[in-house]
Design an enzyme around this catalytic site. Structure first.
Site, PDB file in Angstrom:
ATOM      1  N   HIS A 225     -12.827 -32.738 -23.780  1.00 52.56           N
ATOM      2  CA  HIS A 225     -11.778 -32.900 -24.798  1.00 52.56           C
ATOM      3  C   HIS A 225     -11.053 -34.219 -24.590  1.00 52.56           C
ATOM      4  O   HIS A 225     -10.816 -34.625 -23.443  1.00 52.56           O
ATOM      5  CB  HIS A 225     -10.795 -31.724 -24.765  1.00 52.56           C
ATOM      6  CG  HIS A 225     -10.037 -31.554 -23.486  1.00 52.56           C
ATOM      7  ND1 HIS A 225      -8.843 -32.188 -23.227  1.00 52.56           N
ATOM      8  CD2 HIS A 225     -10.291 -30.817 -22.372  1.00 52.56           C
ATOM      9  CE1 HIS A 225      -8.399 -31.833 -22.030  1.00 52.56           C
ATOM     10  NE2 HIS A 225      -9.267 -31.009 -21.480  1.00 52.56           N
TER      11      HIS A 225
ATOM     12  N   ASP B  95      -8.015 -34.698 -26.107  1.00 47.40           N
ATOM     13  CA  ASP B  95      -6.565 -34.489 -26.226  1.00 47.40           C
ATOM     14  C   ASP B  95      -5.956 -34.292 -24.841  1.00 47.40           C
ATOM     15  O   ASP B  95      -6.646 -33.918 -23.884  1.00 47.40           O
ATOM     16  CB  ASP B  95      -6.245 -33.303 -27.143  1.00 47.40           C
ATOM     17  CG  ASP B  95      -6.701 -31.970 -26.566  1.00 47.40           C
ATOM     18  OD1 ASP B  95      -7.864 -31.892 -26.133  1.00 47.40           O
ATOM     19  OD2 ASP B  95      -5.900 -31.026 -26.537  1.00 47.40           O
TER      20      ASP B  95
ATOM     21  N   ASP C  14      -7.609 -35.225 -16.500  1.00 48.20           N
ATOM     22  CA  ASP C  14      -7.801 -34.113 -17.453  1.00 48.20           C
ATOM     23  C   ASP C  14      -7.779 -34.641 -18.873  1.00 48.20           C
ATOM     24  O   ASP C  14      -6.747 -34.661 -19.503  1.00 48.20           O
ATOM     25  CB  ASP C  14      -6.725 -33.051 -17.223  1.00 48.20           C
ATOM     26  CG  ASP C  14      -6.960 -31.805 -18.055  1.00 48.20           C
ATOM     27  OD1 ASP C  14      -8.038 -31.674 -18.654  1.00 48.20           O
ATOM     28  OD2 ASP C  14      -6.052 -30.955 -18.115  1.00 48.20           O
TER      29      ASP C  14
ATOM     30  N   GLU D 101      -8.032 -29.044 -26.999  1.00 50.56           N
ATOM     31  CA  GLU D 101      -8.309 -28.011 -25.994  1.00 50.56           C
ATOM     32  C   GLU D 101      -6.993 -27.540 -25.417  1.00 50.56           C
ATOM     33  O   GLU D 101      -6.841 -26.395 -25.032  1.00 50.56           O
ATOM     34  CB  GLU D 101      -9.206 -28.588 -24.878  1.00 50.56           C
ATOM     35  CG  GLU D 101      -9.755 -27.565 -23.898  1.00 50.56           C
ATOM     36  CD  GLU D 101      -8.837 -27.301 -22.709  1.00 50.56           C
ATOM     37  OE1 GLU D 101      -9.074 -26.306 -22.002  1.00 50.56           O
ATOM     38  OE2 GLU D 101      -7.887 -28.063 -22.484  1.00 50.56           O
ATOM     39  N   GLU D 102      -6.012 -28.458 -25.386  1.00 49.69           N
ATOM     40  CA  GLU D 102      -4.763 -28.189 -24.664  1.00 49.69           C
ATOM     41  C   GLU D 102      -3.760 -27.338 -25.446  1.00 49.69           C
ATOM     42  O   GLU D 102      -2.892 -26.719 -24.858  1.00 49.69           O
ATOM     43  CB  GLU D 102      -4.080 -29.502 -24.253  1.00 49.69           C
ATOM     44  CG  GLU D 102      -4.897 -30.382 -23.295  1.00 49.69           C
ATOM     45  CD  GLU D 102      -4.936 -29.843 -21.871  1.00 49.69           C
ATOM     46  OE1 GLU D 102      -4.431 -28.745 -21.623  1.00 49.69           O
ATOM     47  OE2 GLU D 102      -5.502 -30.533 -21.012  1.00 49.69           O
TER      48      GLU D 102
ATOM     49  N   GLU E  56     -14.247 -30.634 -16.934  1.00 45.86           N
ATOM     50  CA  GLU E  56     -12.849 -30.369 -16.530  1.00 45.86           C
ATOM     51  C   GLU E  56     -12.665 -30.677 -15.038  1.00 45.86           C
ATOM     52  O   GLU E  56     -13.618 -30.561 -14.263  1.00 45.86           O
ATOM     53  CB  GLU E  56     -12.508 -28.893 -16.767  1.00 45.86           C
ATOM     54  CG  GLU E  56     -12.348 -28.506 -18.222  1.00 45.86           C
ATOM     55  CD  GLU E  56     -11.058 -29.010 -18.847  1.00 45.86           C
ATOM     56  OE1 GLU E  56     -10.209 -29.561 -18.131  1.00 45.86           O
ATOM     57  OE2 GLU E  56     -10.920 -28.863 -20.070  1.00 45.86           O
TER      58      GLU E  56
ATOM     59  N   HIS F 282      -1.690 -32.731 -15.495  1.00 48.83           N
ATOM     60  CA  HIS F 282      -0.476 -32.227 -16.155  1.00 48.83           C
ATOM     61  C   HIS F 282       0.799 -32.635 -15.419  1.00 48.83           C
ATOM     62  O   HIS F 282       1.848 -32.067 -15.663  1.00 48.83           O
ATOM     63  CB  HIS F 282      -0.505 -30.697 -16.341  1.00 48.83           C
ATOM     64  CG  HIS F 282      -1.607 -30.208 -17.241  1.00 48.83           C
ATOM     65  ND1 HIS F 282      -1.538 -29.025 -17.933  1.00 48.83           N
ATOM     66  CD2 HIS F 282      -2.811 -30.752 -17.586  1.00 48.83           C
ATOM     67  CE1 HIS F 282      -2.649 -28.866 -18.644  1.00 48.83           C
ATOM     68  NE2 HIS F 282      -3.438 -29.904 -18.439  1.00 48.83           N
TER      69      HIS F 282
HETATM   70 ZN   LIG Z   1      -8.707 -30.172 -19.583  1.00 48.55          ZN
END
Ligand SMILES: [Zn+2]
Length: 381
Positions: free
Chosen positions: A73, A75, A105, A139-140, A168, A354
């Site tokens: 992903h 995003d 990520d 995805e997030e 991932e 994150h």
């Molecule tokens: Zn991810």
């Protein structure tokens, strides 16, 4: 000195502020890079009532079987500039680390997919089979108009993927410590208890929903749901909120709300959990409404040829023996598994994902590219 291909692509991807539903040009970069190495690209825009439109990309090269797919992903989760020492969307490199939102990520892994595919294709022009990339723009957040829809589209087009590797960040501390072969399920519950409001000096004239809610939640809080399985940790339950919103000091309110989250292994299903929760809540005896949001059931791809192939390649490049894991949150792999595709996940180290210090070492980027290339070599051997 010119940076290698994966570093260059990763930097350019990080510079796109692709917080879903926006991709801010990130998918265009992936598309252009894929096209330049011979992939046929299809842009997939999905929309549904109540959701923003999401851009996705499917790219493929080659013909027939076997069909190997990379999934990821573009995003990212939002980044608050104040919390960061550098602009999170600048793609800065300092002391051999690339810093920014998406560095682990998982924009960098996508850059490694492309770089690995390029060098594999340069050396193996006539490989037999198909390589594809399923890259989503969400995805997030809801993950509703991304991988799930791409897989439905593939089914309609009768395109069958045999094996899929999701990029991932699966490693805990160092590149090569973990491969994910499954994920726990996610269950979110919101319970609203209905009582009878009144003056707190005459509690007998009232039915206190706050007291009931506390009892109900403590009936499920910290319960041992199981002891875990060979590949899964024990399931866990956490109370995440209690909301009454009562500002009066002498009023027993009519309603009280609470929420909880369960991460569960394949010993449970959402159905079995709901049944157990209702049984525990009913013991308290007050009327309530339970709403549930399920992010997915638990799944496991049994260790076999595909996961062993990945393990062999990771070991060869990193000199570490990765273990099979299923911990952490959920990912798009749940949709891929549900579509009947043998799926495993391997990417970068997740400890900074994150956070406001998300970064990746340039060495890990190079090694991950080597691993992905070796996986292609072994897979199509
Ligand atoms: Zn991810």
């Amino acid at each position: 000195m010119k940076n290698s291909k994966e570093i260059d692509i990763a930097q350019r991807l990080i510079r796109c502020k692709s917080v879903a539903p926006k991709d801010d040009g990130a998918l265009r970069i992936v598309e252009k890079e894929c096209k330049s190495i011979g992939f046929k690209c299809t842009k997939l825009r999905f929309s549904e009532k109540g959701f923003d439109t999401i851009n996705n990309l499917y790219a493929e090269i080659g013909n027939g079987k076997p069909h190997f797919s990379f999934a990821g992903h573009v995003d990212v989760v939002p980044a608050d500039r104040k919390e960061w020492s550098v602009d999170p969307f600048s793609g800065k490199i300092k002391n051999n680390f690339l810093t920014g939102r998406g560095a682990v990520d998982m924009k960098s892994a996508i850059a490694c997919f492309i770089s690995a595919a390029q060098s594999y294709l340069e050396e193996n022009k006539n490989f037999k089979g198909k390589i594809s990339m399923m890259i989503t723009g969400d995805e997030e957040t809801y993950a509703w108009l991304g991988k799930k829809k791409i897989l439905q589209w593939l089914k309609k087009k009768k395109i069958k993927i045999n094996n899929c590797l999701v990029g991932e960040p699966t490693n805990l501390n160092v590149l090569g410590d973990q491969i994910k072969i499954g994920r726990r399920g996610g269950y979110n519950g919101i319970v609203e208890v209905h009582g009878k409001e009144g003056h707190s000096a005459w509690p007998s004239r009232t039915v206190n929903p706050v007291s009931a809610l506390i009892k109900m939640l403590s009936n499920i809080d910290k319960k041992n749901l199981d002891k875990g399985t060979k590949h899964f940790q024990p399931s866990i339950i956490s109370i995440t909120s209690i909301d009454v919103g009562n500002e009066a000091l002498n009023v027993i309110p009519a309603r009280a709300k609470g929420s909880f989250n369960i991460r569960f292994n394949p010993l449970h299903t959402t159905k079995s959990l709901t049944k157990w929760i209702k049984k525990e809540f009913n013991k308290v005896g007050l009327k309530y409404k339970l709403e549930t949001y399920i992010s997915g059931n638990a799944f496991l791809t049994k260790p076999g040829n595909f996961s062993e192939l990945i393990r062999k390649c990771v070991k060869k490049i990193t000199k570490r023996n990765p273990k099979y894991a299923t911990d952490g949150g959920t990912s798009d792999a749940r949709f891929i598994h549900a579509a009947g595709i043998s799926v495993a996940e391997f990417g970068l180290c997740g400890h900074s994902m994150h956070t406001s210090s998300e970064k990746v070492s340039l060495k890990d980027l190079k090694d991950l590219t080597k691993i992905y290339k070796l996986i292609l070599e072994e897979y199509f051997k």
